[in-house]
Design a protein around this motif. Structure first.
Motif, PDB file in Angstrom:
ATOM      1  N   ARG A   1       1.165  -1.680   0.279  1.00  0.00           N
ATOM      2  CA  ARG A   1       0.180  -0.211  -0.171  1.00  0.00           C
ATOM      3  C   ARG A   1       0.645   0.848   0.086  1.00  0.00           C
TER       4      ARG A   1
ATOM      5  N   ASN B   1       1.552   2.523  -3.798  1.00  0.00           N
ATOM      6  CA  ASN B   1       1.073   3.480  -4.466  1.00  0.00           C
ATOM      7  C   ASN B   1       0.719   4.708  -3.571  1.00  0.00           C
ATOM      8  N   GLY B   2       0.611   5.157  -2.388  1.00  0.00           N
ATOM      9  CA  GLY B   2       0.757   6.159  -1.913  1.00  0.00           C
ATOM     10  C   GLY B   2      -0.866   5.769  -1.184  1.00  0.00           C
ATOM     11  N   LEU B   3      -1.115   4.462  -0.885  1.00  0.00           N
ATOM     12  CA  LEU B   3      -2.532   4.671   0.233  1.00  0.00           C
ATOM     13  C   LEU B   3      -1.953   5.075   1.755  1.00  0.00           C
TER      14      LEU B   3
ATOM     15  N   ARG C   1       2.498  12.038  -7.497  1.00  0.00           N
ATOM     16  CA  ARG C   1       1.296  10.930  -7.529  1.00  0.00           C
ATOM     17  C   ARG C   1       0.243  10.620  -8.342  1.00  0.00           C
ATOM     18  N   LEU C   2      -0.300  12.099  -8.773  1.00  0.00           N
ATOM     19  CA  LEU C   2      -0.905  11.278  -9.996  1.00  0.00           C
ATOM     20  C   LEU C   2      -0.755  10.255 -10.761  1.00  0.00           C
TER      21      LEU C   2
ATOM     22  N   ARG D   1      -0.022   6.866  -9.363  1.00  0.00           N
ATOM     23  CA  ARG D   1      -1.221   6.173  -9.171  1.00  0.00           C
ATOM     24  C   ARG D   1      -1.817   5.480 -10.373  1.00  0.00           C
ATOM     25  N   LYS D   2      -1.438   6.485 -11.434  1.00  0.00           N
ATOM     26  CA  LYS D   2      -1.817   6.354 -13.021  1.00  0.00           C
ATOM     27  C   LYS D   2      -1.580   4.468 -13.530  1.00  0.00           C
TER      28      LYS D   2
ATOM     29  N   MET E   1      -3.854  -1.831  -8.440  1.00  0.00           N
ATOM     30  CA  MET E   1      -4.553  -2.694  -7.254  1.00  0.00           C
ATOM     31  C   MET E   1      -4.991  -3.344  -6.825  1.00  0.00           C
TER      32      MET E   1
ATOM     33  N   PHE F   1      -7.900  -5.858  -4.972  1.00  0.00           N
ATOM     34  CA  PHE F   1      -7.572  -5.793  -3.090  1.00  0.00           C
ATOM     35  C   PHE F   1      -8.372  -6.839  -2.851  1.00  0.00           C
TER      36      PHE F   1
ATOM     37  N   ALA G   1      -8.476  -2.604 -12.955  1.00  0.00           N
ATOM     38  CA  ALA G   1      -6.956  -2.244 -13.409  1.00  0.00           C
ATOM     39  C   ALA G   1      -5.851  -2.400 -13.985  1.00  0.00           C
TER      40      ALA G   1
ATOM     41  N   MET H   1      -6.460   0.987 -16.884  1.00  0.00           N
ATOM     42  CA  MET H   1      -5.482   2.314 -17.320  1.00  0.00           C
ATOM     43  C   MET H   1      -4.306   2.101 -17.599  1.00  0.00           C
TER      44      MET H   1
END
Lengths: 273, 250
Positions: free
Chosen positions: B55, B58-60, B82-83, B86-87, B91, B93, B160, B163
């Motif tokens: 986590r 990706n910055g979660l 960050r954007l 994220r792209k 992920m 879950f 996912a 993207m």
């Protein structure tokens, strides 16, 4: 033979207790009892009921033309104020909730300040402050004061309803939207709000109903809404009970109509499958 | 475990630390470098920090110290960075996290339209292709609630992948599935690995790890205890703690 009979009677009694007719009958008895109680009570007052004098204040027909009476004119003013305030209540409420949940410290403080200030002071006082104090300073007229006060007041409560709904959405939804790269706007608009609406709509409807009822307070700054028209009728004719019961019934029709409309909307939109 | 050319370092994690507010020191000076096309499996007891590590990528989760660089972009306060990250990082879950109020197709279309700014037609085409790839084209217009767990997870993977990320993270993707549905999801993951996706997988599926991974990392208490190829791990592990863990789960 005797035992058989009593068993039958018991079965029959159980059936009667369960039947809908029994319930309707009991309901009528209770309501009838309450109405009877009121009727006798007011009878004791020695009040001379003159219901026949009320209809002319609702409408009159002159030469086949339908002329709206003062109560309908008042109703139109109330409706006018109410629909604009409802929209603004929604806007202020949602904006405040989003600010409180945002990353910006300033945003959170401003939102919280607004919320606490409005929630902890009476609406009537807020109305007077806006109309009599801020009015002359910023040149705010009567109707604008009324709409502003109503929407700010109800908006504060609405914001808590929005916030509760948003918070109650599953954390995983935020995380999924985040991992897909969705920005704040898209996350709220497409993912969070549609799901939160299910939690938000019932209490928000209650808040909207409060708004309709609280709109009666604008009568205190001489806006000729439904309540003020009733006041005028009473001043003229002393038909206190008749006038106020009549407008109470009209407010009731308004709020029930709103509830029904929202119920239909809820079923049609079915926000979460 | 095929012969494949691994690329340059696409993930560089340098001495990251993460402590949660209510206590656990989840990551302790954790470092790792992962190459393009590499399939890394992370195993370990619960509380070892495996999910936290994932986590953070990706910055979660925010790290307290250290640095993370994804494909040359540092993961820091800069919102644009960050954007981008994220792209590029997708992920999957444990609880799927599909959007329940949208159909399967709409789930997959959403980010394409909003983030990649694709037109309706372009997004639809990719969604349909991806659904075919994960094997559930017939469920395109169903809602997540009408699908089985295995089907939902496959939709989540397709979503996912829509993207077109460079890296895919799997956080215990099969742990919430009934046994008979685990296979179909692992199949999809295996194919993805075969196509050269960089994958980091937290899992308990040892058979899968052995078959598909290029590297296995064993974590405990927020740090790497041992890492190596799958072969090394399951036949010749060095550390006592590794041997203990493996004996418990194999």
């Amino acid at each position: 033979m005797m035992v058989q009979n009593s068993k039958n009677y018991r079965k029959l009694w159980a059936k009667v207790k369960r039947s809908p007719f029994t319930h309707i009958f009991m309901y009528i008895m209770v309501i009838g009892g309450v109405l009877l109680f009121f009727a006798r009570g007011t009878g004791q007052l020695g009040y001379d009921w003159q219901w026949y004098r009320m209809p002319r204040y609702i409408y009159t027909v002159v030469d086949g033309e339908f002329i709206a009476g003062p109560l309908i004119k008042g109703l139109l003013v109330t409706l006018n104020i109410t629909w604009i305030s409802l929209i603004l209540m929604f806007v202020f409420g949602l904006a405040t909730a989003l600010l409180r949940l945002s990353d910006s410290i300033v945003g959170r403080i401003v939102a919280r300040g607004y919320l606490e200030l409005i929630r902890n002071t009476p609406m009537l006082i807020q109305l007077f402050v806006i109309y009599f104090v801020l009015g002359p300073i910023f040149d705010i007229d009567r109707m604008t004061s009324a709409i502003l006060t109503l929407s700010l007041f109800e908006g504060a409560y609405a914001s808590e309803i929005f916030r509760a709904g948003i918070i109650s959405t599953h954390k995983g939804q935020h995380e999924a939207a985040y991992s897909l790269g969705l920005g704040t706007f898209h996350t709220y608009w497409h993912v969070i709000l549609p799901q939160a609406m299910r939690q938000i709509l019932p209490p928000l409807t209650g808040q909207a109903i409060s708004l309709i009822k609280d709109s009666a307070l604008v009568s205190t700054i001489a806006i000729y809404d439904l309540t003020q028209q009733a006041n005028a009728i009473v001043a003229e004719t002393f038909l206190t009970f008749e006038a106020y019961f009549t407008i109470a019934a009209i407010y009731l029709v308004l709020t029930i109509t709103m509830s029904i409309i929202v119920n239909i909307m809820e079923k049609r939109f079915k926000f979460v499958h | 475990m095929q012969e494949k050319e691994l690329g340059d370092h696409i993930i560089q994690v340098d001495k990251i630390n993460k402590t949660f507010p209510n206590g656990p020191h989840a990551l302790v000076d954790f470092s790792s470098n992962i190459r393009r096309k590499e399939v890394v499996v992370v195993i370990g007891p619960s509380g070892s920090g495996k999910s936290t590590f994932l986590r953070c990528l990706n910055g979660l989760e925010e790290i307290d110290s250290g640095s993370i660089i994804i494909d040359g972009i540092p993961l820091d306060e800069n919102k644009k960075n960050r954007l981008e990250i994220r792209k590029e990082v997708g992920m999957v879950f444990q609880l799927f996290n599909l959007f329940p109020h949208m159909t399967v197709l709409e789930n997959i279309n959403l980010a394409q339209k909003c983030v990649r700014k694709k037109s309706k037609e372009e997004a639809l085409k990719m969604s349909v292709d991806l659904l075919k790839k994960v094997g559930i084209s017939e469920k395109a217009d169903n809602y997540p609630g009408q699908l089985s767990g295995g089907q939902q997870q496959r939709v989540a993977i397709a979503r996912a992948l829509a993207m077109m990320p460079k890296i895919m993270l799997f956080d215990e993707a099969t742990s919430a599935l009934d046994p008979e549905m685990i296979g179909e999801v692992l199949e999809v993951m295996k194919n993805l690995a075969g196509e050269g996706m960089t994958m980091i997988i937290v899992t308990h599926e040892m058979g899968f790890a052995r078959e598909v991974s290029d590297r296995v990392i064993f974590m405990e208490d927020g740090a790497i205890v041992e890492e190596g190829t799958a072969e090394h791990f399951f036949t010749n592990s060095q550390e006592d703690r590794t041997k203990l863990f493996l004996s418990q789960i194999l």
